[in-house]
Design a protein around this motif. Structure first.
Motif, PDB file in Angstrom:
ATOM      1  N   ALA A   1       0.823  -1.210   0.000  1.00 58.04           N
ATOM      2  CA  ALA A   1       0.000   0.000   0.000  1.00 58.04           C
ATOM      3  C   ALA A   1       0.854   1.255   0.000  1.00 58.04           C
ATOM      4  O   ALA A   1       0.550   2.229  -0.700  1.00 58.04           O
ATOM      5  N   THR A   2       1.928   1.267   0.780  1.00 57.53           N
ATOM      6  CA  THR A   2       2.776   2.463   0.838  1.00 57.53           C
ATOM      7  C   THR A   2       3.568   2.673  -0.441  1.00 57.53           C
ATOM      8  O   THR A   2       3.927   3.810  -0.772  1.00 57.53           O
ATOM      9  N   MET A   3       3.847   1.595  -1.171  1.00 61.69           N
ATOM     10  CA  MET A   3       4.567   1.752  -2.432  1.00 61.69           C
ATOM     11  C   MET A   3       3.667   2.329  -3.522  1.00 61.69           C
ATOM     12  O   MET A   3       4.085   3.179  -4.308  1.00 61.69           O
ATOM     13  N   SER A   4       2.419   1.885  -3.580  1.00 53.64           N
ATOM     14  CA  SER A   4       1.520   2.341  -4.640  1.00 53.64           C
ATOM     15  C   SER A   4       0.754   3.609  -4.267  1.00 53.64           C
ATOM     16  O   SER A   4       0.581   4.497  -5.087  1.00 53.64           O
ATOM     17  N   ARG A   5       0.295   3.666  -3.010  1.00 55.75           N
ATOM     18  CA  ARG A   5      -0.508   4.805  -2.513  1.00 55.75           C
ATOM     19  C   ARG A   5      -1.679   5.112  -3.459  1.00 55.75           C
ATOM     20  O   ARG A   5      -1.970   6.272  -3.794  1.00 55.75           O
ATOM     21  N   THR A   6      -2.363   4.062  -3.872  1.00 48.06           N
ATOM     22  CA  THR A   6      -3.503   4.201  -4.775  1.00 48.06           C
ATOM     23  C   THR A   6      -4.735   4.637  -3.983  1.00 48.06           C
ATOM     24  O   THR A   6      -5.073   4.000  -2.974  1.00 48.06           O
ATOM     25  N   PRO A   7      -5.419   5.697  -4.409  1.00 48.84           N
ATOM     26  CA  PRO A   7      -6.632   6.109  -3.682  1.00 48.84           C
ATOM     27  C   PRO A   7      -7.690   5.014  -3.703  1.00 48.84           C
ATOM     28  O   PRO A   7      -7.910   4.353  -4.721  1.00 48.84           O
ATOM     29  N   ALA A   8      -8.336   4.817  -2.580  1.00 46.93           N
ATOM     30  CA  ALA A   8      -9.340   3.766  -2.457  1.00 46.93           C
ATOM     31  C   ALA A   8     -10.708   4.295  -2.887  1.00 46.93           C
ATOM     32  O   ALA A   8     -10.947   5.505  -2.974  1.00 46.93           O
ATOM     33  N   SER A   9     -11.620   3.376  -3.133  1.00 46.79           N
ATOM     34  CA  SER A   9     -12.989   3.752  -3.459  1.00 46.79           C
ATOM     35  C   SER A   9     -13.664   4.349  -2.222  1.00 46.79           C
ATOM     36  O   SER A   9     -13.252   4.075  -1.088  1.00 46.79           O
ATOM     37  N   PRO A  10     -14.683   5.155  -2.398  1.00 51.93           N
ATOM     38  CA  PRO A  10     -15.359   5.757  -1.230  1.00 51.93           C
ATOM     39  C   PRO A  10     -15.900   4.720  -0.255  1.00 51.93           C
ATOM     40  O   PRO A  10     -15.846   4.918   0.956  1.00 51.93           O
ATOM     41  N   ASP A  11     -16.398   3.593  -0.790  1.00 53.78           N
ATOM     42  CA  ASP A  11     -16.933   2.568   0.097  1.00 53.78           C
ATOM     43  C   ASP A  11     -15.838   1.937   0.944  1.00 53.78           C
ATOM     44  O   ASP A  11     -15.981   1.790   2.165  1.00 53.78           O
ATOM     45  N   LEU A  12     -14.710   1.557   0.324  1.00 53.41           N
ATOM     46  CA  LEU A  12     -13.595   0.969   1.069  1.00 53.41           C
ATOM     47  C   LEU A  12     -12.996   1.984   2.035  1.00 53.41           C
ATOM     48  O   LEU A  12     -12.642   1.639   3.178  1.00 53.41           O
ATOM     49  N   PHE A  13     -12.885   3.216   1.610  1.00 49.98           N
ATOM     50  CA  PHE A  13     -12.343   4.264   2.482  1.00 49.98           C
ATOM     51  C   PHE A  13     -13.187   4.416   3.749  1.00 49.98           C
ATOM     52  O   PHE A  13     -12.662   4.509   4.857  1.00 49.98           O
ATOM     53  N   GLN A  14     -14.509   4.398   3.583  1.00 48.69           N
ATOM     54  CA  GLN A  14     -15.392   4.551   4.734  1.00 48.69           C
ATOM     55  C   GLN A  14     -15.336   3.329   5.644  1.00 48.69           C
ATOM     56  O   GLN A  14     -15.243   3.457   6.880  1.00 48.69           O
ATOM     57  N   ARG A  15     -15.373   2.139   5.053  1.00 47.22           N
ATOM     58  CA  ARG A  15     -15.338   0.911   5.865  1.00 47.22           C
ATOM     59  C   ARG A  15     -14.032   0.785   6.631  1.00 47.22           C
ATOM     60  O   ARG A  15     -14.018   0.447   7.824  1.00 47.22           O
ATOM     61  N   TYR A  16     -12.923   1.056   5.965  1.00 53.85           N
ATOM     62  CA  TYR A  16     -11.609   0.901   6.591  1.00 53.85           C
ATOM     63  C   TYR A  16     -11.404   1.902   7.722  1.00 53.85           C
ATOM     64  O   TYR A  16     -10.985   1.535   8.825  1.00 53.85           O
ATOM     65  N   ASN A  17     -11.688   3.163   7.467  1.00 49.79           N
ATOM     66  CA  ASN A  17     -11.481   4.185   8.490  1.00 49.79           C
ATOM     67  C   ASN A  17     -12.407   3.994   9.675  1.00 49.79           C
ATOM     68  O   ASN A  17     -12.032   4.265  10.823  1.00 49.79           O
ATOM     69  N   SER A  18     -13.639   3.529   9.410  1.00 46.31           N
ATOM     70  CA  SER A  18     -14.560   3.277  10.513  1.00 46.31           C
ATOM     71  C   SER A  18     -14.064   2.152  11.410  1.00 46.31           C
ATOM     72  O   SER A  18     -14.050   2.265  12.643  1.00 46.31           O
ATOM     73  N   LEU A  19     -13.614   1.049  10.804  1.00 45.48           N
ATOM     74  CA  LEU A  19     -13.156  -0.102  11.582  1.00 45.48           C
ATOM     75  C   LEU A  19     -11.859   0.210  12.322  1.00 45.48           C
ATOM     76  O   LEU A  19     -11.746  -0.056  13.528  1.00 45.48           O
ATOM     77  N   VAL A  20     -10.882   0.773  11.630  1.00 42.20           N
ATOM     78  CA  VAL A  20      -9.597   1.072  12.263  1.00 42.20           C
ATOM     79  C   VAL A  20      -9.755   2.140  13.340  1.00 42.20           C
ATOM     80  O   VAL A  20      -9.147   2.057  14.416  1.00 42.20           O
ATOM     81  N   GLY A  21     -10.590   3.121  13.089  1.00 41.57           N
ATOM     82  CA  GLY A  21     -10.832   4.144  14.107  1.00 41.57           C
ATOM     83  C   GLY A  21     -11.457   3.572  15.364  1.00 41.57           C
ATOM     84  O   GLY A  21     -11.119   3.974  16.486  1.00 41.57           O
ATOM     85  N   SER A  22     -12.357   2.614  15.205  1.00 41.22           N
ATOM     86  CA  SER A  22     -12.973   1.973  16.370  1.00 41.22           C
ATOM     87  C   SER A  22     -11.958   1.125  17.132  1.00 41.22           C
ATOM     88  O   SER A  22     -11.951   1.092  18.362  1.00 41.22           O
ATOM     89  N   GLU A  23     -11.093   0.443  16.397  1.00 40.46           N
ATOM     90  CA  GLU A  23     -10.097  -0.406  17.049  1.00 40.46           C
ATOM     91  C   GLU A  23      -9.034   0.406  17.780  1.00 40.46           C
ATOM     92  O   GLU A  23      -8.509  -0.039  18.812  1.00 40.46           O
ATOM     93  N   ARG A  24      -8.721   1.569  17.280  1.00 43.32           N
ATOM     94  CA  ARG A  24      -7.694   2.393  17.935  1.00 43.32           C
ATOM     95  C   ARG A  24      -8.122   2.806  19.345  1.00 43.32           C
ATOM     96  O   ARG A  24      -7.281   3.051  20.202  1.00 43.32           O
ATOM     97  N   HIS A  25      -9.413   2.884  19.572  1.00 37.74           N
ATOM     98  CA  HIS A  25      -9.894   3.226  20.909  1.00 37.74           C
ATOM     99  C   HIS A  25      -9.564   2.129  21.913  1.00 37.74           C
ATOM    100  O   HIS A  25      -9.477   2.388  23.113  1.00 37.74           O
ATOM    101  N   CYS A  26      -9.373   0.901  21.456  1.00 33.44           N
ATOM    102  CA  CYS A  26      -9.083  -0.228  22.348  1.00 33.44           C
ATOM    103  C   CYS A  26      -7.623  -0.286  22.762  1.00 33.44           C
ATOM    104  O   CYS A  26      -7.286  -1.054  23.679  1.00 33.44           O
TER     105      CYS A  26
END
Length: 333
Positions: A46-71
């Motif tokens: 991911a860091t080598m390509s840095r390809t922008p994600a689709s809006p759906d994947l962007f929302q799902r990923y940030n929501s899940l990772v943001g929730s996990e960071r609270h733990c």
């Protein structure tokens, strides 16, 4: 014991509909460690390509990772995995999203784990810290943990703000950040009236950094290092802390800088969370029952008849054996 059981359960219902049992898509190894080499490979891709994600994947990923960071504050054992996942919030991939799901499955399957503090034990009244760094060609990772009452009271897993030219310099950056946090912890304990018994110890597994914390001379490969990185040497000279070398295998701060395999991961997790003091007989019994249930889904029971005829699982009490293989032994009640 401080746990986040209710919050983890709510995440399981929200993102996995409460389904996190062992299956083909979520194997049993997901409940042993939060990440493996797959996360490192997905991160590098991911860091080598840095390809922008689709809006759906962007929302799902940030929501899940943001929730996990609270733990992380309640479950510091996922810090290293969350560090890599958190660096890809703007360019997530499906591989990274699957790695984030694995972290959630690990939390769900180990939901009863938490940080256990106790006044009993050899190091219960001693304040000490361990620091480590994972050197990279770009920005290294700082990891440190501060212990009191036999468990961690402060920890950090963070990318360094500068590019270290060597592993020793990266370790010095980690020790400097640990020293700044130690100043706050010591002053806070004094404010509440707690007197630390014994020397305040800071441990590192890098001999070069250890030597530089005890010597005031510079050499060809260290003269470029900024003076602010020697904050721990200043505190050692003032008699506030003592710096001690610790073998790499014993450095618990590795849990915050690297994605570890199962054996070292469980070893360091036990120290950080103090899980040995938090386990009760009931919890151990529940774990054994859960393990037995998992075995029942993979194996079948056979009666010990001379004809070796199979019988229904629900009606048989016999030895545990593979279908078509020899008996493993051990009678099930």
């Amino acid at each position: 014991t401080i746990r986040a059981t209710s919050y983890i359960d709510s995440m399981g219902e929200r993102y996995l509909d409460g389904e996190y049992g062992v299956c083909k898509d979520m194997p049993g190894s997901w409940g042993e460690t939060p990440a493996d080499e797959e996360l490192e490979r997905a991160f590098e891709e991911a860091t080598m390509s840095r390809t922008p994600a689709s809006p759906d994947l962007f929302q799902r990923y940030n929501s899940l990772v943001g929730s996990e960071r609270h733990c992380v504050k309640y479950r510091p054992d996922i810090s290293a995995a969350m560090d890599l996942l958190g660096c890809c919030l703007t360019f997530p991939t499906e591989r990274l999203y699957r790695c984030a799901v694995r972290v959630l499955v690990y939390l769900l399957r180990t939901r009863r784990l938490g940080i256990t503090y106790t006044k009993h034990g050899e190091d219960a009244e001693r304040l000490f810290a361990r620091a480590d760094a994972n050197w990279r060609s770009t920005r290294s990772t700082t990891g440190f943990c501060i212990f009191l009452a036999n468990a961690v009271i402060a920890h950090k897993c963070q990318r360094q703000g500068c590019i270290a030219m060597s592993t020793t310099e990266a370790e010095l950056v980690a020790l400097a950040q640990c020293a700044i946090e130690m100043i706050y912890i010591i002053s806070l304990l004094k404010f509440i009236g707690y007197v630390c018994k014994g020397d305040v110890m800071v441990e590192t597994d890098n001999k070069g950094a250890y030597e530089l914390c005890h010597k005031y001379t510079s050499a060809q490969h260290t003269r470029h290092i900024d003076r602010k990185l020697f904050k721990l040497r200043e505190m050692r000279g003032a008699g506030i802390v003592k710096v001690q070398y610790i073998p790499t295998d014993e450095n618990t701060a590795d849990l915050f800088t690297k994605v570890l395999k199962r054996q070292p991961f469980e070893k360091h997790r036990k120290v950080v969370l103090n899980t040995g003091a938090g386990e009760s007989n009931d919890e151990v019994k529940q774990q054994r029952i859960a393990a037995l249930s998992a075995w029942k889904t993979k194996f079948v029971y056979k009666k010990q008849h001379h004809d070796n005829e199979e019988a229904p699982v629900s009606k048989v009490k016999g030895r545990l054996c593979l279908r078509g293989e020899r008996t493993l032994g051990g009678t099930l009640d």
